[in-house]
Design a protein around this motif. Structure first.
Motif, PDB file in Angstrom:
ATOM      1  N   ALA A  52       1.448  -1.632   5.206  1.00 27.70           N
ATOM      2  CA  ALA A  52       0.421  -2.561   6.183  1.00 27.70           C
ATOM      3  C   ALA A  52      -0.452  -3.459   5.567  1.00 27.70           C
ATOM      4  O   ALA A  52      -0.816  -4.420   5.992  1.00 27.70           O
ATOM      5  CB  ALA A  52      -0.506  -1.689   6.883  1.00 27.70           C
ATOM      6  N   SER A  53      -0.386  -3.360   4.232  1.00 30.24           N
ATOM      7  CA  SER A  53      -0.983  -4.312   3.391  1.00 30.24           C
ATOM      8  C   SER A  53      -0.067  -4.898   2.233  1.00 30.24           C
ATOM      9  O   SER A  53       0.563  -4.172   1.551  1.00 30.24           O
ATOM     10  CB  SER A  53      -2.197  -3.808   2.729  1.00 30.24           C
ATOM     11  OG  SER A  53      -3.118  -3.501   3.725  1.00 30.24           O
TER      12      SER A  53
ATOM     13  N   ASP B 101       0.853  -1.078  -0.088  1.00 30.22           N
ATOM     14  CA  ASP B 101      -0.016   0.022   0.047  1.00 30.22           C
ATOM     15  C   ASP B 101       1.089   1.307   0.047  1.00 30.22           C
ATOM     16  O   ASP B 101       0.498   2.137  -0.508  1.00 30.22           O
ATOM     17  CB  ASP B 101      -1.143  -0.053   1.234  1.00 30.22           C
ATOM     18  CG  ASP B 101      -0.214  -0.155   2.484  1.00 30.22           C
ATOM     19  OD1 ASP B 101       0.743  -0.723   2.329  1.00 30.22           O
ATOM     20  OD2 ASP B 101      -0.833   0.233   3.401  1.00 30.22           O
TER      21      ASP B 101
ATOM     22  N   THR C 256      -5.054  -1.583   5.697  1.00 26.52           N
ATOM     23  CA  THR C 256      -4.639  -0.377   5.629  1.00 26.52           C
ATOM     24  C   THR C 256      -5.648   0.886   5.936  1.00 26.52           C
ATOM     25  O   THR C 256      -6.738   0.476   5.470  1.00 26.52           O
ATOM     26  CB  THR C 256      -4.008  -0.083   4.360  1.00 26.52           C
ATOM     27  OG1 THR C 256      -3.363   1.196   4.206  1.00 26.52           O
ATOM     28  CG2 THR C 256      -4.853  -0.284   3.065  1.00 26.52           C
TER      29      THR C 256
ATOM     30  N   LYS D 135      -5.405   3.452   4.129  1.00 27.63           N
ATOM     31  CA  LYS D 135      -5.301   4.093   2.961  1.00 27.63           C
ATOM     32  C   LYS D 135      -6.453   3.932   1.974  1.00 27.63           C
ATOM     33  O   LYS D 135      -6.463   2.674   1.317  1.00 27.63           O
ATOM     34  CB  LYS D 135      -4.217   4.257   2.324  1.00 27.63           C
ATOM     35  CG  LYS D 135      -3.003   4.612   3.253  1.00 27.63           C
ATOM     36  CD  LYS D 135      -1.541   4.370   2.460  1.00 27.63           C
ATOM     37  CE  LYS D 135      -0.462   4.987   3.412  1.00 27.63           C
ATOM     38  NZ  LYS D 135      -0.735   6.367   3.563  1.00 27.63           N
TER      39      LYS D 135
END
Length: 283
Positions: free
Chosen positions: A47-48, A41, A64, A66
């Motif tokens: 985080a992903s 991400d 995430t 985002k």
């Protein structure tokens, strides 16, 4: 979705190892055993992770905050930009992402009956949708396997370690050439056994689709004309014996609609452990 430099794959391995589902295909990419792709991400603090195996399987791991990542993900899943010409099968983790999939896909997500036999042909209105099935992770019961092995009857067959000639000859959707870079790679890092029918034709093959640490995931393919013959059970028994003799834990996972694979798994002493959503992305 940003492409991660392969030099940074090692940093992701312990993260994926912590997942509570079978992620061996994703780990084989991260360990550079096959050439896949990893998307993240963001570069600063990802985080992903979206990990693609060349066989056509993918793993989305981690959440995430985002939203632009999920917008891009939904576009990719629906193949809006025509980046895929084959189906892709996606697993996601953790479980909180299941509701996220429903939110970002909306009416473009269709939930299928997970216990019906999988059919490649679909209704026209399903062609461009994401279809949600299930994938089953099994656990191995050694005592049940040994009991089944005792009951196996003798058959007229020849079983051999998969050679280069057999590796090249084997045909089907689950055969070694789709999981390994080439035969030399397979010979050095994997193992397989092939059983021949009376006419000296390769009837069924069982092989290591992935080997990660002390785990070996079983791949199995039986020629259509030999299905129901018992050859699949015999050749898998050979591979499981190899696992036990060499310190590997045999792993079995399959599409819930693959009734033949499920029956064979139970016959060999595997027991259903977990089910996770399994998304078929359109081509």
């Amino acid at each position: 979705m940003k492409l991660l430099d392969s030099r940074n794959y090692k940093k992701v391995i312990p993260i994926i190892q912590s997942a509570g589902i079978n992620t061996m295909f994703a780990l084989s990419v991260l360990e550079r055993k096959v050439e896949g792709k990893v998307f993240i991400d963001e570069e600063a603090s990802p985080a992903s992770f979206y990990i693609q195996h060349p066989y056509g399987m993918a793993l989305l791991y981690g959440e995430t905050n985002k939203e632009d990542f999920y917008v891009q993900l939904a576009s990719y899943m629906l193949n809006v930009q025509n980046v895929r010409n084959e189906f892709e099968w996606l697993q996601v983790y953790p479980a909180s992402l299941y509701s996220k999939m429903e939110a970002i896909l909306g009416s473009n997500l269709i939930k299928k009956n997970p216990n019906e036999p999988y059919k490649k042909s679909l209704l026209v209105e399903e062609d461009n949708k994401v279809l949600e099935y299930q994938r089953i992770n099994f656990g191995f019961n050694k005592e049940k396997f040994l009991a089944v092995k005792k009951r196996q009857t003798d058959m007229n067959y020849k079983i051999v370690t998969t050679s280069e000639a057999i590796f090249d000859q084997l045909d089907g959707s689950v055969v070694p050439k789709y999981f390994w870079n080439n035969y030399n790679d397979f010979m050095k890092n994997g193992i397989g056994f092939t059983i021949f029918s009376e006419n000296d034709h390769p009837a069924s093959t069982a092989f290591a689709a992935f080997i990660i640490d002390d785990q070996l995931e079983i791949g199995i393919e039986t020629c259509e004309r030999n299905q129901g013959s018992g050859f699949g059970s015999i050749v898998c028994t050979e591979l499981i014996d190899y696992c036990m003799a060499n310190g590997y834990k045999p792993i079995w996972s399959c599409h819930s609609g693959n009734i033949g694979s499920r029956k064979l798994a139970h016959k060999l002493g595997f027991e259903e452990a977990t089910r996770v959503p399994y998304y078929r992305l359109p081509k």
